[in-house]
Design a protein around this motif. Structure first.
Motif, PDB file in Angstrom:
ATOM      1  N   VAL A 115       0.853  -1.189   0.000  1.00  0.00           N
ATOM      2  CA  VAL A 115       0.000   0.000   0.000  1.00  0.00           C
ATOM      3  C   VAL A 115       0.884   1.233   0.000  1.00  0.00           C
ATOM      4  O   VAL A 115       1.950   1.251   0.620  1.00  0.00           O
ATOM      5  CB  VAL A 115      -0.914   0.001   1.244  1.00  0.00           C
ATOM      6  CG1 VAL A 115      -1.720   1.286   1.324  1.00  0.00           C
ATOM      7  CG2 VAL A 115      -1.826  -1.210   1.235  1.00  0.00           C
ATOM      8  N   TRP A 116       0.438   2.271  -0.687  1.00  0.00           N
ATOM      9  CA  TRP A 116       1.130   3.566  -0.626  1.00  0.00           C
ATOM     10  C   TRP A 116       0.283   4.550   0.163  1.00  0.00           C
ATOM     11  O   TRP A 116      -0.946   4.485   0.151  1.00  0.00           O
ATOM     12  CB  TRP A 116       1.417   4.120  -2.025  1.00  0.00           C
ATOM     13  CG  TRP A 116       2.058   5.490  -1.983  1.00  0.00           C
ATOM     14  CD1 TRP A 116       1.529   6.653  -2.426  1.00  0.00           C
ATOM     15  CD2 TRP A 116       3.331   5.804  -1.411  1.00  0.00           C
ATOM     16  NE1 TRP A 116       2.390   7.690  -2.181  1.00  0.00           N
ATOM     17  CE2 TRP A 116       3.506   7.204  -1.545  1.00  0.00           C
ATOM     18  CE3 TRP A 116       4.337   5.069  -0.785  1.00  0.00           C
ATOM     19  CZ2 TRP A 116       4.650   7.867  -1.096  1.00  0.00           C
ATOM     20  CZ3 TRP A 116       5.468   5.727  -0.338  1.00  0.00           C
ATOM     21  CH2 TRP A 116       5.628   7.110  -0.503  1.00  0.00           C
ATOM     22  N   ARG A 117       0.935   5.465   0.866  1.00  0.00           N
ATOM     23  CA  ARG A 117       0.202   6.453   1.665  1.00  0.00           C
ATOM     24  C   ARG A 117      -0.671   7.334   0.772  1.00  0.00           C
ATOM     25  O   ARG A 117      -0.384   7.549  -0.401  1.00  0.00           O
ATOM     26  CB  ARG A 117       1.193   7.341   2.430  1.00  0.00           C
ATOM     27  CG  ARG A 117       2.081   6.571   3.380  1.00  0.00           C
ATOM     28  CD  ARG A 117       2.766   7.509   4.369  1.00  0.00           C
ATOM     29  NE  ARG A 117       3.573   8.528   3.717  1.00  0.00           N
ATOM     30  CZ  ARG A 117       4.893   8.426   3.552  1.00  0.00           C
ATOM     31  NH1 ARG A 117       5.522   7.357   3.958  1.00  0.00           N
ATOM     32  NH2 ARG A 117       5.574   9.384   2.983  1.00  0.00           N
ATOM     33  N   SER A 118      -1.732   7.878   1.351  1.00  0.00           N
ATOM     34  CA  SER A 118      -2.696   8.650   0.560  1.00  0.00           C
ATOM     35  C   SER A 118      -2.720  10.135   0.908  1.00  0.00           C
ATOM     36  O   SER A 118      -3.578  10.866   0.408  1.00  0.00           O
ATOM     37  CB  SER A 118      -4.103   8.066   0.759  1.00  0.00           C
ATOM     38  OG  SER A 118      -4.456   8.098   2.130  1.00  0.00           O
ATOM     39  N   GLU A 119      -1.791  10.610   1.761  1.00  0.00           N
ATOM     40  CA  GLU A 119      -1.772  12.038   2.087  1.00  0.00           C
ATOM     41  C   GLU A 119      -1.532  12.855   0.816  1.00  0.00           C
ATOM     42  O   GLU A 119      -0.640  12.531   0.025  1.00  0.00           O
ATOM     43  CB  GLU A 119      -0.676  12.357   3.107  1.00  0.00           C
ATOM     44  CG  GLU A 119      -0.902  11.749   4.473  1.00  0.00           C
ATOM     45  CD  GLU A 119      -0.302  10.361   4.597  1.00  0.00           C
ATOM     46  OE1 GLU A 119      -0.025   9.744   3.538  1.00  0.00           O
ATOM     47  OE2 GLU A 119      -0.138   9.876   5.726  1.00  0.00           O
ATOM     48  N   PRO A 120      -2.294  13.920   0.607  1.00  0.00           N
ATOM     49  CA  PRO A 120      -2.137  14.683  -0.632  1.00  0.00           C
ATOM     50  C   PRO A 120      -0.901  15.578  -0.661  1.00  0.00           C
ATOM     51  O   PRO A 120      -0.484  16.008  -1.735  1.00  0.00           O
ATOM     52  CB  PRO A 120      -3.417  15.530  -0.684  1.00  0.00           C
ATOM     53  CG  PRO A 120      -3.826  15.677   0.749  1.00  0.00           C
ATOM     54  CD  PRO A 120      -3.431  14.396   1.419  1.00  0.00           C
ATOM     55  N   ARG A 121      -0.344  15.873   0.525  1.00  0.00           N
ATOM     56  CA  ARG A 121       0.801  16.787   0.599  1.00  0.00           C
ATOM     57  C   ARG A 121       1.927  16.185   1.437  1.00  0.00           C
ATOM     58  O   ARG A 121       1.689  15.405   2.344  1.00  0.00           O
ATOM     59  CB  ARG A 121       0.382  18.132   1.218  1.00  0.00           C
ATOM     60  CG  ARG A 121      -0.656  18.892   0.415  1.00  0.00           C
ATOM     61  CD  ARG A 121      -0.022  19.570  -0.788  1.00  0.00           C
ATOM     62  NE  ARG A 121      -1.015  20.138  -1.688  1.00  0.00           N
ATOM     63  CZ  ARG A 121      -0.710  20.800  -2.802  1.00  0.00           C
ATOM     64  NH1 ARG A 121       0.559  20.976  -3.136  1.00  0.00           N
ATOM     65  NH2 ARG A 121      -1.664  21.260  -3.585  1.00  0.00           N
ATOM     66  N   THR A 122       3.159  16.581   1.113  1.00  0.00           N
ATOM     67  CA  THR A 122       4.304  16.179   1.916  1.00  0.00           C
ATOM     68  C   THR A 122       4.382  17.059   3.165  1.00  0.00           C
ATOM     69  O   THR A 122       3.575  17.987   3.343  1.00  0.00           O
ATOM     70  CB  THR A 122       5.607  16.338   1.125  1.00  0.00           C
ATOM     71  OG1 THR A 122       5.861  17.748   0.918  1.00  0.00           O
ATOM     72  CG2 THR A 122       5.518  15.656  -0.229  1.00  0.00           C
ATOM     73  N   ALA A 123       5.358  16.786   4.011  1.00  0.00           N
ATOM     74  CA  ALA A 123       5.525  17.556   5.244  1.00  0.00           C
ATOM     75  C   ALA A 123       5.748  19.033   4.971  1.00  0.00           C
ATOM     76  O   ALA A 123       5.379  19.887   5.786  1.00  0.00           O
ATOM     77  CB  ALA A 123       6.689  16.993   6.061  1.00  0.00           C
ATOM     78  N   THR A 124       6.323  19.374   3.816  1.00  0.00           N
ATOM     79  CA  THR A 124       6.569  20.782   3.477  1.00  0.00           C
ATOM     80  C   THR A 124       5.508  21.355   2.544  1.00  0.00           C
ATOM     81  O   THR A 124       5.657  22.473   2.052  1.00  0.00           O
ATOM     82  CB  THR A 124       7.960  20.946   2.833  1.00  0.00           C
ATOM     83  OG1 THR A 124       8.007  20.195   1.616  1.00  0.00           O
ATOM     84  CG2 THR A 124       9.055  20.475   3.779  1.00  0.00           C
TER      85      THR A 124
END
Length: 362
Positions: A161-170
């Motif tokens: 599975v790959w993460r689904s967050e639309p944005r990185t930490a920055t």
């Protein structure tokens, strides 16, 4: 660096003058620099990250990977019980790197910093855990090739599975699915500025094309180890004869799919596609949904290569003598099999650094 032994040769119980011994001699650079990486990690240490901690961590990682010969070797080194906040934090980090590297976050590194770890020691810690993950799989593959029995994990070799967050930490746009498009990568720890390296160190970085890369200048906080790692990489992937380069790159992409490393998968799937000219087949591999077998829909040869590479990449590894026999039946000789083992195993190392020291963005 003078080397008096090859640890994996001893632990794999490889017979002298065997086909496997001859294949390892032909891949002398990979053999030498794998041992060199080991020696950098376990022959010297800092006061803040002593050899006793390194041995204890390496033993635990080898146990997690069901590599008993390697675990026993590390148990024979002077080690220290897992006591104190610093070592406990390191063990927690090691467990994440071992079992769920794709779930790592910037907060995991923050926890190490809170426990007193310096940026340089965090890089070396991450290298150690990732290296022993590679070393364990390489030993498993070598023992299989040598005809010895090996423990097998029970996990299916499937796409992760790959993460689904639309944005990185920055705040950069994060990739949402595995792809062959070119991605970028940003570190969660500060890369060392180029002007902080001395002239000789800058020359070393430039020789390998690392000077302009945040990733490599972060790893260059332990430059001797980075140099050995780079030479190991080149010895595995950039040598003549043996397994076609396209299929070594295929193995790297397969391992990256199993480990959930979307950045590495994009790089090496793209190379496999370019070199093999089997664009549709590589695209099918990259598009494999989470939880599904990666070899589905491939040619007989690629099915067998992908299945073995994926099984060697699970935690613990799940590769079997039956899979090895299937590869021999389609004509892979000892050198080609060694190339496949090394190409797959190396990405246990590469993926774990990419996934736990930073993240990709579009």
């Amino acid at each position: 660096m003078t080397r008096t032994k090859d640890l994996l040769d001893e632990l794999a119980e490889i017979k002298s003058a065997s086909a496997l011994a001859e294949a390892r001699a032909l891949r002398g650079a990979a053999t030498e620099h794998t041992q060199g990486s080991h020696e950098i990690l376990f022959s010297s240490a800092s006061k803040s990250f002593p050899l006793s901690w390194r041995a204890a961590l390496a033993r635990q990682v080898a146990l997690w990977h069901q590599a008993p010969q390697l675990a026993n070797y590390y148990a024979s080194l002077p080690s220290q019980p897992a006591e104190g906040a610093g070592l406990q934090a390191a063990l927690a980090h090691a467990e994440t790197l071992t079992f769920t590297p794709a779930a790592a976050t910037q907060g995991d590194l923050h926890a190490l910093r809170e426990a007193g770890w310096s940026v340089q020691d965090i890089v070396t810690l991450s290298q150690l855990v990732a290296f022993v993950s590679f070393q364990s799989r390489l030993l498993t593959g070598l023992r299989l090739l040598a005809g010895h029995s090996v423990p097998r994990g029970s996990h299916d070799a499937v796409a992760a599975v790959w993460r689904s967050e639309p944005r990185t930490a920055t705040g950069q746009p994060a990739p949402q699915a595995f792809t062959q498009r070119e991605l970028h990568w940003e570190p969660w720890l500060a890369a060392k500025p180029l002007d902080e390296f001395n002239a000789l160190e800058q020359a070393t970085l430039a020789k390998f094309g690392h000077a302009d890369s945040d990733y490599f200048r972060l790893l260059a906080r332990n430059l001797p180890l980075l140099e050995q790692r780079t030479l190991t990489d080149k010895g595995i992937f950039y040598t003549s004869g043996g397994l076609p380069r396209a299929e070594r790159e295929l193995a790297a992409a397969v391992a990256s799919k199993v480990n959930g490393c979307i950045y590495c998968a994009s790089v090496h799937a793209r190379k496999a596609s370019q070199l093999s000219k089997q664009t549709d087949d590589v695209a099918r591999l990259i598009a494999t949904p989470p939880g599904q077998a990666l070899e589905t829909g491939q040619s007989d040869r690629w099915q067998k290569i992908i299945a073995f590479s994926a099984a060697l990449s699970t935690t613990p590894p799940n590769a079997s003598p039956r899979q090895l026999d299937a590869l021999r039946e389609i004509g892979l000789d000892e050198l080609q099999l060694l190339d496949l083992v090394q190409s797959s195993a190396f990405f246990a190392w590469a993926n774990r650094l990419m996934l736990t020291l930073g993240e990709p963005f579009e």
